[in-house]
Design a protein around this motif. Structure first.
Motif, short mmCIF file in Angstrom:
data_model
loop_
_atom_site.label_atom_id
_atom_site.label_comp_id
_atom_site.label_asym_id
_atom_site.label_seq_id
_atom_site.Cartn_x
_atom_site.Cartn_y
_atom_site.Cartn_z
N PRO A 242 -11.96 9.51 44.87
CA PRO A 242 -13.22 10.24 44.63
C PRO A 242 -13.70 10.98 45.89
O PRO A 242 -13.52 10.49 47.01
CB PRO A 242 -14.22 9.13 44.28
CG PRO A 242 -13.40 7.94 43.94
CD PRO A 242 -12.12 8.06 44.70
N VAL A 243 -14.26 12.15 45.66
CA VAL A 243 -14.89 12.91 46.75
C VAL A 243 -16.40 12.76 46.56
O VAL A 243 -16.96 13.27 45.60
CB VAL A 243 -14.43 14.39 46.71
CG1 VAL A 243 -15.30 15.26 47.60
CG2 VAL A 243 -12.96 14.47 47.14
N ASP A 244 -17.02 12.02 47.44
CA ASP A 244 -18.41 11.60 47.23
C ASP A 244 -19.46 12.52 47.87
O ASP A 244 -20.63 12.46 47.53
CB ASP A 244 -18.62 10.19 47.81
CG ASP A 244 -17.84 9.13 47.03
OD1 ASP A 244 -17.61 9.35 45.82
OD2 ASP A 244 -17.45 8.11 47.63
N PHE A 245 -19.03 13.32 48.84
CA PHE A 245 -20.01 14.11 49.61
C PHE A 245 -19.75 15.60 49.47
O PHE A 245 -18.61 16.03 49.34
CB PHE A 245 -19.93 13.74 51.09
CG PHE A 245 -20.12 12.27 51.37
CD1 PHE A 245 -21.03 11.51 50.65
CD2 PHE A 245 -19.38 11.64 52.37
CE1 PHE A 245 -21.20 10.16 50.92
CE2 PHE A 245 -19.54 10.29 52.65
CZ PHE A 245 -20.47 9.54 51.92
N ILE A 246 -20.84 16.35 49.56
CA ILE A 246 -20.73 17.81 49.59
C ILE A 246 -21.64 18.35 50.68
O ILE A 246 -22.68 17.75 50.98
CB ILE A 246 -21.10 18.44 48.20
CG1 ILE A 246 -20.88 19.96 48.23
CG2 ILE A 246 -22.53 18.09 47.79
CD1 ILE A 246 -20.92 20.62 46.85
N ALA A 247 -21.23 19.44 51.30
CA ALA A 247 -22.12 20.17 52.20
C ALA A 247 -22.44 21.50 51.54
O ALA A 247 -21.54 22.20 51.08
CB ALA A 247 -21.44 20.40 53.55
N TYR A 248 -23.75 21.82 51.43
CA TYR A 248 -24.15 23.08 50.81
C TYR A 248 -23.73 24.24 51.72
O TYR A 248 -23.99 24.20 52.93
CB TYR A 248 -25.68 23.14 50.66
CG TYR A 248 -26.29 22.03 49.82
CD1 TYR A 248 -26.07 21.97 48.45
CD2 TYR A 248 -27.10 21.05 50.40
CE1 TYR A 248 -26.65 20.96 47.68
CE2 TYR A 248 -27.68 20.04 49.64
CZ TYR A 248 -27.45 20.01 48.28
OH TYR A 248 -28.02 19.01 47.53
N GLY A 269 -21.84 14.16 40.30
CA GLY A 269 -21.29 12.86 40.67
C GLY A 269 -21.17 12.63 42.17
O GLY A 269 -20.58 11.64 42.61
N PHE A 270 -21.70 13.55 42.96
CA PHE A 270 -21.71 13.30 44.40
C PHE A 270 -22.69 12.18 44.72
O PHE A 270 -23.66 11.96 43.98
CB PHE A 270 -22.12 14.57 45.16
CG PHE A 270 -21.09 15.66 45.12
CD1 PHE A 270 -19.90 15.53 45.83
CD2 PHE A 270 -21.28 16.80 44.36
CE1 PHE A 270 -18.93 16.53 45.80
CE2 PHE A 270 -20.32 17.81 44.31
CZ PHE A 270 -19.14 17.67 45.03
N LYS A 271 -22.42 11.48 45.82
CA LYS A 271 -23.35 10.42 46.25
C LYS A 271 -24.32 10.93 47.30
O LYS A 271 -25.36 10.32 47.56
CB LYS A 271 -22.55 9.24 46.81
CG LYS A 271 -21.80 8.50 45.71
CD LYS A 271 -21.13 7.26 46.26
CE LYS A 271 -20.39 6.53 45.16
NZ LYS A 271 -19.36 5.64 45.71
#
Ligand SMILES: [Zn+2]
Length: 320
Positions: A242-248, A269-271
């Protein structure tokens, strides 16, 4: 060399700010180049050394868990690297390994195929035009191109013009530009799947950064969500986790993204989601609006003090 002076000062500054805070630093690219996203390789390594000397580097995922448990070490910092260019692998990764630091790489997945993101396409194309091209007329403006500095300024102005357009309009303008000055032959400057897998297997974090690096606030909600979700899925397919993080992309709240995009990131589904607004992370912060901060200084004392001030919250109150 100044550690006997710097350490007590930092301790004092951080003590005022309270404990259990996580500082997240953002980097982009390493090397000598033409925009502010690039950092000199030697300075990057120097900053890693200072981070180890005065702070406590943790991985982003580990840091967030420890924070929830109230077990973060004092002056905990996590490193993030945005975009996914090749120097993430060839320059940054070896230095992280050498200094035993784990970072998280936020990757815009369109670059995997095209080899660069849209702004690099514009600047590389303009900077590598034949020497006899002395002027460019584009979208109602004329740009002189005789000297390197004129070309640099032209590429910056066009990037600024295109940046806050929707993806569709951006694509139209870039096509128009390439029609005028020709399709360049640019080398692949981005990570490939195998390199992402190697980073992941070495314990580095892999995070999403959309597909095409749009300004989310310039897109309708369906497109913004698809940009976030598709990059998540693509990266998950590559690493099998799973890829849990995103940067805008660009990352300034209420300019580049807003509350709606925080909801959309959660729906994907990001944490947690990271902005580029200055600050550090407190336990009670909204996980879809985490702040980051990178001191730019080239001296040990200034770098460390600026980062410590960021922990105290003083920095953003004084200078933002
Ligand atoms: Zn970016």
């Amino acid at each position: 060399m100044f550690s006997h002076i710097i350490a007590p000062v930092l301790n004092g500054v951080v003590a005022v700010s309270g404990e259990n805070k996580l500082g997240v630093l953002t980097y982009h690219r390493i090397g000598a180049s033409y925009n502010q996203n690039f950092m000199d390789e030697h300075l990057f390594e120097q900053q890693l050394i200072w981070l180890k000397r005065y702070f406590n580097p943790v991985s982003l995922a580990e840091g967030l868990v420890l924070q929830q448990q109230g077990k973060l070490p004092k002056r905990a910092v996590a490193i993030t690297i945005d975009d996914g260019y090749l120097d993430s692998y060839t320059k940054i990764f070896p230095l992280l390994k050498k200094h035993k630091i784990t970072a998280t790489f936020f990757i815009s997945t369109s670059g995997l195929k095209s080899g660069f993101l849209w702004d690099e396409l514009i600047s590389s194309t303009i900077l590598t035009l034949a020497v006899n091209v002395s002027e460019l007329s584009f979208d109602g403006d004329k740009y002189p191109l005789t000297t390197y500095n004129q070309r640099l300024s032209c590429s910056k102005l066009i990037i600024e013009k295109v940046k806050y357009c929707s993806l569709q309009e951006r694509e139209r303008l870039i096509k128009l530009l390439l029609k005028q000055i020709g399709q360049p032959e640019l080398c692949h400057q981005f990570l490939d799947e195998e390199q992402i897998i190697t980073l992941h297997q070495a314990g580095m974090g892999i995070g999403a950064h959309t597909v095409n690096h749009p300004i989310l606030a310039c897109e309708d909600n369906a497109t913004a969500k698809a940009e976030m979700l598709k990059s998540k899925r693509q990266l998950e397919d590559i690493i099998g986790k799973p890829v849990d993080f995103i940067a805008y992309p660009n990352g300034k709240k209420n300019i580049d993204f807003n509350e709606k995009h925080q909801e959309l990131a959660k729906e994907c589904g990001f944490k947690a989601a990271f902005s580029s607004d200055w600050g550090c992370i407190n336990k009670s912060d909204d996980p879809f609006y985490f702040k980051r901060f990178t001191p730019w200084d080239a001296t040990e004392a200034k770098f460390s003090l600026r980062l410590a001030l960021n922990f105290s919250g003083l920095y953003t109150r004084l200078f933002n």
